[in-house]
Enzyme design. Sequence first.
Site, mmCIF file in Angstrom:
data_model
loop_
_atom_site.group_PDB
_atom_site.id
_atom_site.type_symbol
_atom_site.label_atom_id
_atom_site.label_comp_id
_atom_site.label_asym_id
_atom_site.label_seq_id
_atom_site.Cartn_x
_atom_site.Cartn_y
_atom_site.Cartn_z
ATOM 1 N N MET A 98 0.892 -1.106 0.511
ATOM 2 C CA MET A 98 0.371 0.250 0.347
ATOM 3 C C MET A 98 1.168 1.564 0.358
ATOM 4 S SD MET A 98 -2.889 1.119 3.141
ATOM 5 C CE MET A 98 -1.640 1.243 3.918
ATOM 6 N N PRO A 99 0.989 1.940 -1.013
ATOM 7 C CA PRO A 99 1.433 3.134 -1.246
ATOM 8 C C PRO A 99 1.325 4.150 -0.321
ATOM 9 C CG PRO A 99 1.629 2.564 -3.868
ATOM 10 C CD PRO A 99 0.958 1.818 -2.604
ATOM 11 N N PHE A 100 2.117 4.979 0.388
ATOM 12 C CA PHE A 100 1.664 6.043 1.136
ATOM 13 C C PHE A 100 2.301 7.481 0.548
ATOM 14 C CE2 PHE A 100 2.088 9.184 4.784
ATOM 15 C CZ PHE A 100 0.453 9.143 5.024
ATOM 16 N N LYS A 127 1.723 -0.215 -8.662
ATOM 17 C CA LYS A 127 0.840 -0.231 -7.344
ATOM 18 C C LYS A 127 -0.588 0.153 -7.865
ATOM 19 C CE LYS A 127 4.179 -0.707 -4.641
ATOM 20 N NZ LYS A 127 4.383 -2.239 -4.431
ATOM 21 N N HIS A 148 -2.709 5.869 -1.350
ATOM 22 C CA HIS A 148 -2.945 7.203 -0.444
ATOM 23 C C HIS A 148 -2.089 8.477 -0.388
ATOM 24 C CE1 HIS A 148 -6.078 4.370 1.604
ATOM 25 N NE2 HIS A 148 -4.838 3.527 1.404
#
Length: 70
Positions: A1-3, A35, A41
């Site tokens: 999960m990229p942030f 991704k 996010h």
Amino acid sequence: MPFVSLRITRDGVTREQKAQVIKEFTETLERVLGKRPDLTHIVIEEVDTDNWGYAGMTTTEYRSREEKSR
């Protein structure tokens, strides 16, 4: 999960511009890193120019000096 956390000064950035940044960051993470957009996010934090400093002064002061020197 990229942030992704992005901090910018709070001056003249529109809702539309922020939406474009979120869209394009998400697209870049999908294209370059593979991704999933639904797991990506992006948070944009706006900082008052009195609370952001560099060159030994606040951004407010720095910009004021720049304006006077023009």
